[in-house]
Design a protein around this motif. Structure first.
Motif, PDB file in Angstrom:
ATOM      1  N   MET A   1       0.847  -1.192   0.000  1.00 37.96           N
ATOM      2  CA  MET A   1       0.000   0.000   0.000  1.00 37.96           C
ATOM      3  C   MET A   1       0.886   1.247   0.000  1.00 37.96           C
ATOM      4  O   MET A   1       1.877   1.312   0.716  1.00 37.96           O
ATOM      5  N   ALA A   2       0.506   2.205  -0.799  1.00 32.94           N
ATOM      6  CA  ALA A   2       1.277   3.441  -0.923  1.00 32.94           C
ATOM      7  C   ALA A   2       1.273   4.210   0.396  1.00 32.94           C
ATOM      8  O   ALA A   2       0.388   4.034   1.247  1.00 32.94           O
ATOM      9  N   HIS A   3       2.272   5.067   0.552  1.00 33.98           N
ATOM     10  CA  HIS A   3       2.389   5.878   1.763  1.00 33.98           C
ATOM     11  C   HIS A   3       1.293   6.933   1.867  1.00 33.98           C
ATOM     12  O   HIS A   3       1.072   7.481   2.937  1.00 33.98           O
ATOM     13  N   ILE A   4       0.639   7.252   0.745  1.00 34.33           N
ATOM     14  CA  ILE A   4      -0.473   8.210   0.750  1.00 34.33           C
ATOM     15  C   ILE A   4      -1.710   7.522   0.187  1.00 34.33           C
ATOM     16  O   ILE A   4      -1.608   6.493  -0.482  1.00 34.33           O
ATOM     17  N   GLN A   5      -2.862   8.091   0.450  1.00 36.14           N
ATOM     18  CA  GLN A   5      -4.109   7.530  -0.068  1.00 36.14           C
ATOM     19  C   GLN A   5      -4.283   7.968  -1.520  1.00 36.14           C
ATOM     20  O   GLN A   5      -4.524   9.137  -1.794  1.00 36.14           O
ATOM     21  N   LEU A   6      -4.118   7.029  -2.431  1.00 39.57           N
ATOM     22  CA  LEU A   6      -4.274   7.320  -3.853  1.00 39.57           C
ATOM     23  C   LEU A   6      -5.740   7.216  -4.251  1.00 39.57           C
ATOM     24  O   LEU A   6      -6.524   6.540  -3.576  1.00 39.57           O
ATOM     25  N   LEU A   7      -6.093   7.864  -5.336  1.00 37.40           N
ATOM     26  CA  LEU A   7      -7.475   7.821  -5.808  1.00 37.40           C
ATOM     27  C   LEU A   7      -7.865   6.415  -6.240  1.00 37.40           C
ATOM     28  O   LEU A   7      -9.003   6.003  -6.081  1.00 37.40           O
ATOM     29  N   ASN A   8      -6.910   5.684  -6.805  1.00 34.32           N
ATOM     30  CA  ASN A   8      -7.147   4.312  -7.232  1.00 34.32           C
ATOM     31  C   ASN A   8      -5.937   3.491  -6.820  1.00 34.32           C
ATOM     32  O   ASN A   8      -4.929   3.483  -7.522  1.00 34.32           O
ATOM     33  N   ASP A   9      -6.035   2.808  -5.694  1.00 34.15           N
ATOM     34  CA  ASP A   9      -4.881   2.057  -5.190  1.00 34.15           C
ATOM     35  C   ASP A   9      -4.641   0.756  -5.949  1.00 34.15           C
ATOM     36  O   ASP A   9      -3.745   0.002  -5.622  1.00 34.15           O
ATOM     37  N   GLN A  10      -5.423   0.509  -7.009  1.00 31.72           N
ATOM     38  CA  GLN A  10      -5.213  -0.655  -7.860  1.00 31.72           C
ATOM     39  C   GLN A  10      -4.211  -0.367  -8.980  1.00 31.72           C
ATOM     40  O   GLN A  10      -3.756  -1.288  -9.646  1.00 31.72           O
ATOM     41  N   LEU A  11      -3.878   0.907  -9.190  1.00 31.10           N
ATOM     42  CA  LEU A  11      -2.952   1.272 -10.254  1.00 31.10           C
ATOM     43  C   LEU A  11      -1.518   1.194  -9.728  1.00 31.10           C
ATOM     44  O   LEU A  11      -1.191   1.816  -8.727  1.00 31.10           O
ATOM     45  N   PRO A  12      -0.641   0.454 -10.422  1.00 32.21           N
ATOM     46  CA  PRO A  12       0.725   0.266  -9.915  1.00 32.21           C
ATOM     47  C   PRO A  12       1.647   1.435 -10.221  1.00 32.21           C
ATOM     48  O   PRO A  12       1.409   2.231 -11.130  1.00 32.21           O
ATOM     49  N   GLY A  13       2.740   1.504  -9.460  1.00 27.03           N
ATOM     50  CA  GLY A  13       3.840   2.431  -9.736  1.00 27.03           C
ATOM     51  C   GLY A  13       3.411   3.845 -10.010  1.00 27.03           C
ATOM     52  O   GLY A  13       2.512   4.386  -9.364  1.00 27.03           O
ATOM     53  N   ILE A  14       4.025   4.447 -11.003  1.00 23.77           N
ATOM     54  CA  ILE A  14       3.763   5.839 -11.325  1.00 23.77           C
ATOM     55  C   ILE A  14       2.357   6.051 -11.867  1.00 23.77           C
ATOM     56  O   ILE A  14       1.823   7.159 -11.788  1.00 23.77           O
ATOM     57  N   VAL A  15       1.730   5.003 -12.374  1.00 24.25           N
ATOM     58  CA  VAL A  15       0.392   5.129 -12.939  1.00 24.25           C
ATOM     59  C   VAL A  15      -0.580   5.648 -11.881  1.00 24.25           C
ATOM     60  O   VAL A  15      -1.364   6.573 -12.130  1.00 24.25           O
ATOM     61  N   GLY A  16      -0.515   5.082 -10.677  1.00 23.77           N
ATOM     62  CA  GLY A  16      -1.373   5.555  -9.591  1.00 23.77           C
ATOM     63  C   GLY A  16      -1.059   6.976  -9.171  1.00 23.77           C
ATOM     64  O   GLY A  16      -1.952   7.754  -8.830  1.00 23.77           O
ATOM     65  N   LEU A  17       0.224   7.332  -9.219  1.00 22.10           N
ATOM     66  CA  LEU A  17       0.625   8.690  -8.845  1.00 22.10           C
ATOM     67  C   LEU A  17       0.186   9.705  -9.887  1.00 22.10           C
ATOM     68  O   LEU A  17      -0.236  10.823  -9.544  1.00 22.10           O
ATOM     69  N   LEU A  18       0.266   9.349 -11.157  1.00 21.24           N
ATOM     70  CA  LEU A  18      -0.189  10.247 -12.213  1.00 21.24           C
ATOM     71  C   LEU A  18      -1.696  10.464 -12.117  1.00 21.24           C
ATOM     72  O   LEU A  18      -2.189  11.577 -12.326  1.00 21.24           O
ATOM     73  N   ASP A  19      -2.411   9.406 -11.791  1.00 21.67           N
ATOM     74  CA  ASP A  19      -3.855   9.506 -11.614  1.00 21.67           C
ATOM     75  C   ASP A  19      -4.199  10.385 -10.408  1.00 21.67           C
ATOM     76  O   ASP A  19      -5.182  11.127 -10.432  1.00 21.67           O
ATOM     77  N   TYR A  20      -3.398  10.311  -9.373  1.00 19.58           N
ATOM     78  CA  TYR A  20      -3.626  11.082  -8.133  1.00 19.58           C
ATOM     79  C   TYR A  20      -3.475  12.582  -8.355  1.00 19.58           C
ATOM     80  O   TYR A  20      -4.233  13.383  -7.804  1.00 19.58           O
ATOM     81  N   ARG A  21      -2.498  12.982  -9.136  1.00 22.89           N
ATOM     82  CA  ARG A  21      -2.190  14.407  -9.286  1.00 22.89           C
ATOM     83  C   ARG A  21      -2.037  14.734 -10.765  1.00 22.89           C
ATOM     84  O   ARG A  21      -0.938  14.818 -11.302  1.00 22.89           O
ATOM     85  N   ARG A  22      -3.155  14.926 -11.443  1.00 19.18           N
ATOM     86  CA  ARG A  22      -3.145  15.091 -12.898  1.00 19.18           C
ATOM     87  C   ARG A  22      -2.445  16.361 -13.361  1.00 19.18           C
ATOM     88  O   ARG A  22      -1.898  16.393 -14.455  1.00 19.18           O
ATOM     89  N   GLU A  23      -2.424  17.393 -12.534  1.00 19.79           N
ATOM     90  CA  GLU A  23      -1.726  18.618 -12.952  1.00 19.79           C
ATOM     91  C   GLU A  23      -0.210  18.414 -13.005  1.00 19.79           C
ATOM     92  O   GLU A  23       0.468  19.076 -13.779  1.00 19.79           O
ATOM     93  N   THR A  24       0.327  17.479 -12.230  1.00 24.16           N
ATOM     94  CA  THR A  24       1.748  17.147 -12.363  1.00 24.16           C
ATOM     95  C   THR A  24       1.947  15.997 -13.338  1.00 24.16           C
ATOM     96  O   THR A  24       3.035  15.838 -13.899  1.00 24.16           O
ATOM     97  N   ALA A  25       0.911  15.223 -13.566  1.00 22.72           N
ATOM     98  CA  ALA A  25       1.002  14.108 -14.513  1.00 22.72           C
ATOM     99  C   ALA A  25       1.317  14.600 -15.919  1.00 22.72           C
ATOM    100  O   ALA A  25       2.128  13.993 -16.623  1.00 22.72           O
ATOM    101  N   GLN A  26       0.706  15.694 -16.322  1.00 26.26           N
ATOM    102  CA  GLN A  26       0.888  16.167 -17.694  1.00 26.26           C
ATOM    103  C   GLN A  26       2.341  16.510 -18.000  1.00 26.26           C
ATOM    104  O   GLN A  26       2.897  15.981 -18.965  1.00 26.26           O
ATOM    105  N   PRO A  27       3.029  17.342 -17.191  1.00 24.43           N
ATOM    106  CA  PRO A  27       4.422  17.632 -17.543  1.00 24.43           C
ATOM    107  C   PRO A  27       5.354  16.432 -17.363  1.00 24.43           C
ATOM    108  O   PRO A  27       6.307  16.273 -18.135  1.00 24.43           O
ATOM    109  N   LEU A  28       5.087  15.576 -16.379  1.00 21.78           N
ATOM    110  CA  LEU A  28       5.912  14.379 -16.213  1.00 21.78           C
ATOM    111  C   LEU A  28       5.750  13.442 -17.405  1.00 21.78           C
ATOM    112  O   LEU A  28       6.727  12.883 -17.906  1.00 21.78           O
ATOM    113  N   SER A  29       4.519  13.281 -17.864  1.00 26.03           N
ATOM    114  CA  SER A  29       4.256  12.438 -19.031  1.00 26.03           C
ATOM    115  C   SER A  29       4.851  13.041 -20.294  1.00 26.03           C
ATOM    116  O   SER A  29       5.403  12.325 -21.138  1.00 26.03           O
TER     117      SER A  29
END
Length: 179
Positions: A1-29
């Motif tokens: 389980m991730a150290h923070i509460q993700l929106l979808n804890d079924q998504l692995p690795g960075i996928v869950g993190l990108l889903d959690y914070r979409r405003e940072t997901a765009q430039p990282l992607s």
């Protein structure tokens, strides 16, 4: 389980993190898209190999495996290719130029100042251009950041190589701009 509460804890690795914070997901992607699939004299497969190799050296299982699977998709390799990355490409033929670039990437992973004039000279001797050296250093540096992001927040990752092959195929075909 991730150290923070993700929106979808079924998504692995960075996928869950990108889903959690979409405003940072765009430039990282977007950065990953440019570095790994943008215009370059290095193939996407070679650039994915660099990303996977650095991620393995950083002990980031998710990034090593997902980018190794993307490299495998680009290079028509099977899941065993991910193990060869861990071994330093002993079974996979790698050009002398790419081998020098992988060496530079490994030194970036250890710390930027570990890259030496001799490393750069060796890469140039094998035909590496300034742009290829630049991009190798940037891929390695960026993946140190991505690896720390993924592991620093304790995301989960499937254990086996085979689990990453569909993701690798998707990344190779569709890219990184999901947000």
């Amino acid at each position: 389980m991730a150290h923070i509460q993700l929106l979808n804890d079924q998504l692995p690795g960075i996928v869950g993190l990108l889903d959690y914070r979409r405003e940072t997901a765009q430039p990282l992607s977007a950065l990953a898209e440019i570095l790994l699939r943008g215009d370059s004299t290095l193939s996407s497969g070679e650039r994915e190999m660099i990303a996977s190799y650095v991620s393995f050296k950083n002990e980031c299982h998710f990034c090593h495996s997902s980018h190794g699977a993307a490299a495998a998709a680009h290079l028509n390799k099977d899941a065993n290719f991910l193990d060869d990355i861990k071994l330093g490409f002993v079974k996979t033929p790698v050009s002398a130029k790419l081998r020098t670039l992988l060496n530079i990437a490994a030194h970036v992973q250890q710390g930027g100042k570990k890259v030496t004039e001799a490393d750069i000279a060796a890469a140039r001797k094998e035909g590496a251009t300034d742009r290829e050296i630049h991009d190798t250093v940037l891929i390695a540096a960026a993946f140190c950041m991505y690896n720390r992001y993924v592991d620093g927040l304790g995301t989960w990752a499937p254990p086996g190589n085979d689990a990453y092959m569909p993701m690798g195929e998707k990344l190779a075909k569709e890219g990184y701009m999901v947000y």
